[in-house]
Design a protein around this motif. Structure first.
Motif, mmCIF file in Angstrom:
data_model
loop_
_atom_site.group_PDB
_atom_site.id
_atom_site.type_symbol
_atom_site.label_atom_id
_atom_site.label_comp_id
_atom_site.label_asym_id
_atom_site.label_seq_id
_atom_site.Cartn_x
_atom_site.Cartn_y
_atom_site.Cartn_z
ATOM 1 N N TYR A 144 5.903 -9.031 -5.251
ATOM 2 C CA TYR A 144 5.599 -7.657 -5.635
ATOM 3 C C TYR A 144 6.755 -6.738 -5.211
ATOM 4 C CZ TYR A 144 2.599 -3.667 -6.722
ATOM 5 O OH TYR A 144 2.077 -2.512 -7.263
ATOM 6 N N PHE B 270 14.169 1.130 -2.155
ATOM 7 C CA PHE B 270 14.247 2.085 -1.040
ATOM 8 C C PHE B 270 13.317 1.701 0.110
ATOM 9 C CE2 PHE B 270 10.208 4.368 -1.653
ATOM 10 C CZ PHE B 270 9.885 4.006 -2.952
ATOM 11 N N TRP C 88 13.945 12.088 0.974
ATOM 12 C CA TRP C 88 13.441 10.967 1.783
ATOM 13 C C TRP C 88 14.579 10.226 2.456
ATOM 14 C CZ3 TRP C 88 8.568 8.091 -0.433
ATOM 15 C CH2 TRP C 88 7.582 9.041 -0.727
ATOM 16 N N VAL D 61 5.973 2.608 2.905
ATOM 17 C CA VAL D 61 6.735 3.728 3.459
ATOM 18 C C VAL D 61 6.108 4.194 4.773
ATOM 19 C CG1 VAL D 61 7.575 6.060 3.027
ATOM 20 C CG2 VAL D 61 7.496 4.419 1.163
ATOM 21 N N TRP E 206 -5.891 -7.798 -7.026
ATOM 22 C CA TRP E 206 -5.606 -7.327 -8.383
ATOM 23 C C TRP E 206 -5.267 -8.506 -9.296
ATOM 24 C CZ3 TRP E 206 -6.403 -3.113 -11.106
ATOM 25 C CH2 TRP E 206 -5.597 -2.790 -12.197
ATOM 26 N N PHE F 285 -6.296 -3.309 -3.527
ATOM 27 C CA PHE F 285 -5.319 -3.932 -4.415
ATOM 28 C C PHE F 285 -4.837 -5.263 -3.819
ATOM 29 C CE2 PHE F 285 -0.759 -4.180 -5.779
ATOM 30 C CZ PHE F 285 -0.960 -4.265 -7.143
ATOM 31 N N VAL G 70 -9.566 0.928 -4.204
ATOM 32 C CA VAL G 70 -9.052 1.658 -5.358
ATOM 33 C C VAL G 70 -10.082 1.554 -6.486
ATOM 34 C CG1 VAL G 70 -7.060 1.932 -6.897
ATOM 35 C CG2 VAL G 70 -6.745 0.846 -4.673
ATOM 36 N N ASP H 289 -9.774 1.268 -9.834
ATOM 37 C CA ASP H 289 -9.616 0.220 -10.851
ATOM 38 C C ASP H 289 -9.559 -1.180 -10.237
ATOM 39 O OD1 ASP H 289 -7.081 0.597 -9.848
ATOM 40 O OD2 ASP H 289 -6.094 0.836 -11.781
ATOM 41 N N TYR I 68 -7.534 6.336 -5.607
ATOM 42 C CA TYR I 68 -8.265 5.974 -4.383
ATOM 43 C C TYR I 68 -9.423 6.920 -4.068
ATOM 44 C CZ TYR I 68 -4.051 3.223 -3.069
ATOM 45 O OH TYR I 68 -2.995 2.364 -3.023
ATOM 46 N N CYS J 223 -7.412 3.683 -14.725
ATOM 47 C CA CYS J 223 -8.520 3.651 -13.767
ATOM 48 C C CYS J 223 -9.849 3.914 -14.481
ATOM 49 C CB CYS J 223 -8.303 4.699 -12.679
ATOM 50 S SG CYS J 223 -6.781 4.439 -11.747
ATOM 51 N N TRP K 63 0.968 3.063 -14.588
ATOM 52 C CA TRP K 63 1.124 1.968 -13.621
ATOM 53 C C TRP K 63 1.693 0.694 -14.244
ATOM 54 C CZ3 TRP K 63 0.809 4.656 -9.449
ATOM 55 C CH2 TRP K 63 -0.081 5.727 -9.383
ATOM 56 N N ASN L 252 4.747 6.629 -10.030
ATOM 57 C CA ASN L 252 5.325 7.960 -9.956
ATOM 58 C C ASN L 252 6.444 8.156 -10.974
ATOM 59 O OD1 ASN L 252 4.600 7.335 -6.657
ATOM 60 N ND2 ASN L 252 3.569 8.945 -7.799
ATOM 61 N N ILE M 262 8.321 -1.488 -10.537
ATOM 62 C CA ILE M 262 7.839 -2.466 -9.563
ATOM 63 C C ILE M 262 7.434 -3.743 -10.307
ATOM 64 C CG2 ILE M 262 5.499 -1.451 -9.571
ATOM 65 C CD1 ILE M 262 5.574 -1.961 -6.449
HETATM 66 C C1 LAN Z 1 0.120 0.930 -6.481
HETATM 67 C C2 LAN Z 1 -0.217 -0.472 -6.762
HETATM 68 C C3 LAN Z 1 -1.487 -0.678 -7.513
HETATM 69 C C4 LAN Z 1 -1.804 0.472 -8.441
HETATM 70 C C5 LAN Z 1 -2.852 0.137 -9.525
HETATM 71 C C6 LAN Z 1 -4.132 -0.443 -8.972
HETATM 72 C C7 LAN Z 1 -2.267 -0.902 -10.492
HETATM 73 C C8 LAN Z 1 -3.129 1.402 -10.322
HETATM 74 O O1 LAN Z 1 -3.948 1.118 -11.425
HETATM 75 C C9 LAN Z 1 -3.605 2.509 -9.429
HETATM 76 C C10 LAN Z 1 -2.529 2.869 -8.397
HETATM 77 C C11 LAN Z 1 -2.064 1.684 -7.528
HETATM 78 C C12 LAN Z 1 -3.113 1.471 -6.469
HETATM 79 C C13 LAN Z 1 -0.753 1.964 -6.820
HETATM 80 C C14 LAN Z 1 -0.420 3.340 -6.403
HETATM 81 C C15 LAN Z 1 1.021 3.600 -5.921
HETATM 82 C C16 LAN Z 1 1.569 2.448 -5.097
HETATM 83 C C17 LAN Z 1 0.687 2.287 -3.881
HETATM 84 C C18 LAN Z 1 1.522 1.199 -5.989
HETATM 85 C C19 LAN Z 1 2.336 1.298 -7.260
HETATM 86 C C20 LAN Z 1 2.236 0.192 -5.110
HETATM 87 C C21 LAN Z 1 3.369 1.021 -4.432
HETATM 88 C C22 LAN Z 1 3.040 2.506 -4.650
HETATM 89 C C23 LAN Z 1 3.394 3.348 -3.402
HETATM 90 C C24 LAN Z 1 3.154 4.810 -3.690
HETATM 91 C C25 LAN Z 1 4.838 3.079 -3.003
HETATM 92 C C26 LAN Z 1 5.408 3.975 -1.951
HETATM 93 C C27 LAN Z 1 6.073 5.127 -2.558
HETATM 94 C C28 LAN Z 1 5.661 6.391 -2.464
HETATM 95 C C29 LAN Z 1 6.112 7.398 -3.437
HETATM 96 C C30 LAN Z 1 4.744 6.848 -1.384
#
Ligand code: LAN
Length: 745
Positions: free
Chosen positions: A98, A103, A204, A355, A403, A459, A468, A470, A519, A549, A597, A714, A719
């Protein structure tokens, strides 16, 4: 696989005694050659496969007889399932890569360096693999992803162009790991200096460099911990932000409030010279606060931010330094500390993400290097690391276990070959049953700004604790489908009370407008995005509602209703109807949905169609579904299949992959959507063409090629979902076989 009974835990240790002599020789060759041979070895690698993949059987011809095609699809499925079953871990999930963002490792390495724990937390072998990874992703002439940009830097993620964020942080990381100014490092240094030096790293990056003594705190915009003391009624209260923003800015404000800087040593002093174009001490730190390299600028600060931060920086901060206001800062810091501790304990020191994991660890250390909290943090560092053929990376989460397992179950069931692959299902079923979060986190949830989590799924693993919407939806669908299989094949079904808990949780997560966020509920307003200080990420301040979601929840509730028609029927029906309306309301004019996502319009349109169908709407009675299908059909490539570029996500415009190549995961999503909508009965040709792409793409061993990156967050950071290359082709071919081929015979 798991250690210490932590279900789903992934952990790598080096054992020099394992492996056949040939394997050891092979691995040594790859590893010793690192940063000279890099990907050029033929070592079986996700990325190498991406580079060198040539379809093993692309000679298969035009018009196969239906009979033959049927057999070919079935053969492909059998092979794919056999291969995938070999990857399953004992506790029932599929360990996987994953990675993607670049960063994350720097945060961890800087965190370990300033806490003097680099060699405690990571063996030399870990460090070697980490360096190999970093060099492997330097943008160089041989670099597959960015041939147009051979500049020696590093991107925000493995497929992106070079950025100051990626380049400067990776440079520093390699230096902390003991690297000197070799050719590669000099190229990177040149990249940085050519752009005026590291001053213009995004916020950051400024933050991490400040902790390390490579940037002055006065060159950072304020991160006042006093926000935590504000009344919750204020829209910008941290408790109302997206949990990821909240949990990252929490330790940041703690370290900022303390102005923590590690003790300077010769390496740090040398880095100050290496990274700045003008002498460090002559830097204009006040201008530095708002500087950002153009390569990094995704979300430019609106003017209001400059005014806000300027005011806080010039007026509030000096006041807070003086008595009696300094008392306020102390109080704010102790409140922040309480929230930090709560997060650490309720996630077993894994933390919500990579992070805040590293940041919280530093916070624990500066308060007490000998604390139990700090050593518990160290013990959970390796949960984030993953060793792949390109080296060791820090993952975007502590894995994607639940997941992937939930999708995998649905994919396997779609093939209708479960009689043959029952053991795999039974194991996965156990895993999903074992990973349901059984209790809420401790204490008064409201005080800690936590939604309940009882009955939900995360997840990754239950140790992570953050459920979460979904993830709960997909896991619930998987266990419900399994409960309809004979228990001789799938094992014992989950008991009703546990399913009720999941349903209860899901119902509590619906927003006023019908949509579901990730969440928690959406707790504040979208205009707050104006104060998003992270130049590299979009839409981080609040938990927005997402089509993905919302659809996953609809699908799971609909499936639940089939098994338990009487339970909370009225509420569930109302919830589904409202959620489906929400999905229709956010459909774009061209019939698609934007995916947040996964990449991108294909992903979201698949989810939307599945959600609308589960809500009872059909191709015949829903204009929305028809437009969605037309959209997908319009994007099919000339030679069949779909292939969407990650650029769709950042530009919000549908973009084909370069050379109009198909991507097996996009192809599978589009096929799944069209099959669900019933398009096959109108014209099955696009599906036949898509299926052919999938069949032809399969590798000899039953695996599928790892193609371009397929996940996102974001808007701007990509990823890897490495399991998708197996799961979705299986799923799409499974549906295709049973719902198209067998039906249209
Ligand atoms: C994830 C991974 C899973 C993802 C899904 C479940 C696929 C989505 O449907 C809902 C959002 C979620 C839970 C999600 C949110 C943002 C995450 C946690 C990430 C993409 C994995 C990494 C990311 C996180 C924000 C990384 C750190 C960076 C920041 C900007 C804080």
């Amino acid at each position: 696989t798991s250690v210490n009974n932590h279900v789903g835990r992934q952990h790598w240790e080096y054992d020099s005694s394992l492996g056949t002599p040939e394997e050891i020789a092979r691995i040594d060759e790859v590893r010793q050659g690192f940063h000279k041979t890099r990907f050029q070895t033929k070592h079986s690698s996700d990325l190498i496969m991406r580079l060198q993949f040539q379809r093993s059987n692309n000679q298969s011809q035009g018009n196969l007889l239906v009979e033959e095609e049927e057999n070919e699809v079935k053969r492909t499925l059998r092979k794919a399932l056999r291969f995938y079953s070999a990857l399953q871990a004992d506790d029932g999930f599929w360990p996987g890569d994953y990675g993607g963002p670049l960063f994350l490792l720097p945060g961890l390495i800087i965190g370990l360096y300033v806490t003097r724990s680099l060699n405690v937390a990571l063996s030399k072998e870990h460090q070697k693999e980490i360096m190999r990874y970093l060099y492997n992703h330097q943008v160089c002439d041989w670099y597959y992803f960015s041939r147009k940009n051979e500049d020696g830097g590093w991107g925000l993620h493995i497929e992106g162009h070079s950025t100051m964020f990626g380049t400067a942080l990776t440079y520093v990381t390699l230096r902390l790991l003991g690297e000197g100014l070799n050719d590669e490092m000099q190229k990177a240094q040149k990249w940085i200096l050519d752009r005026g030096g590291v001053v213009s790293i995004p916020s950051w990056g400024k933050f991490w460099l400040s902790v390390l003594g490579l940037y002055e705190w006065s060159g950072n915009n304020p991160l006042p911990p006093e926000l935590w003391l504000l009344p919750r009624a204020l829209p910008l209260h941290p408790g109302r932000m997206w949990c990821h923003a909240r949990m990252v800015y929490l330790p940041m404000s703690y370290l900022y409030g303390k102005r923590f800087v590690t003790s300077l040593n010769s390496l740090v002093l040398s880095l100050r010279q290496e990274l700045y174009a003008t002498p460090y001490h002559s830097t204009d730190w006040d201008t530095a606060r708002n500087s950002c390299a153009k390569e990094d600028l995704y979300y430019p600060h609106p003017v209001i931010q400059d005014i806000l931060w300027g005011g806080l920086h010039k007026i509030a901060e000096p006041i807070l330094k003086q008595w009696p206001f300094s008392k306020l800062r102390q109080r704010a810091l102790s409140v922040a500390k309480k929230h930090l501790e709560y997060e650490d304990e309720s996630t077993n020191y894994i933390c919500i993400g990579p992070v805040n994991k590293a940041l919280n660890m530093v916070c624990c250390w500066i308060d007490d290097p000998n604390s139990q909290a700090f050593s518990r943090h160290l013990a959970r560092v390796k949960d984030y690391l993953w060793l792949a053929e390109d080296g060791m990376k820090m993952q975007g989460y502590n894995g994607s276990q639940t997941w992937d397992a939930s999708f995998a179950v649905q994919a396997i069931l779609s093939t209708n070959l479960s009689d043959e692959y029952g053991t795999m299902l039974k194991k996965a079923h156990n895993f999903i049953k074992n990973t349901q979060v059984r209790e809420n986190s401790s204490g008064d949830l409201d005080q800690w700004y936590r939604h309940s989590s009882k009955g939900g799924w995360t997840f990754s693993t239950p140790d992570n604790g953050w459920t979460v919407s979904d993830c709960t939806g997909e896991a619930l669908q998987a266990v419900l489908q399994l409960s309809r299989c004979p228990s001789t094949i799938a094992g014992e079904a989950m008991t009703a009370d546990k399913l009720y808990d999941a349903v209860h949780l899901l119902l509590s997560m619906q927003n006023q407008n019908g949509g579901f966020a990730t969440y928690e509920l959406t707790r504040s307003y979208a205009w707050l995005e104006m104060i998003n200080p992270a130049e590299t990420f979009g839409d981080i301040i609040i938990d927005y509602q997402y089509v993905e979601c919302t659809s996953a929840v609809i699908q799971s509730l609909n499936s639940f209703m089939k098994s338990y028609p009487g339970y909370r029927k009225k509420e569930i029906t109302a919830c589904i109807a409202k959620a489906a309306d929400y999905i229709e309301n956010i459909q774009l004019p061209d019939g698609s949905w934007y995916g947040s996502w996964g990449v991108c319009f294909t992903y979201a349109t698949w989810y939307a169609i599945k959600g609308l169908i589960a809500s009872g709407r059909t191709y015949q009675n829903s204009y929305s579904i028809r437009r969605a299908c037309d959209f997908l059909l319009s994007k099919e490539l000339e030679h069949g299949g779909w292939g969407e570029s990650y650029l769709s996500c950042q530009n919000k415009v549908y973009t084909n992959l370069e050379g109009n190549r198909p991507h097996i995961v996009n192809t599978a999503w589009a096929m799944l959507a069209l099959i669900a909508a019933g398009v096959a009965s109108i014209d099955p040709t696009p599906l036949h063409k898509g299926a052919k792409i999938l069949v032809q793409s399969q590798c000899d061993n039953g695996d599928f090629p790892q193609q371009e990156i397929i996940g996102v967050f974001n808007r701007n950071c990509m990823i890897s979902y490495s399991a998708y290359r197996n799961i979705f082709p299986i799923w799409a071919l499974g549906e295709y076989y049973n719902c198209v081929l067998l039906q249209t015979k």
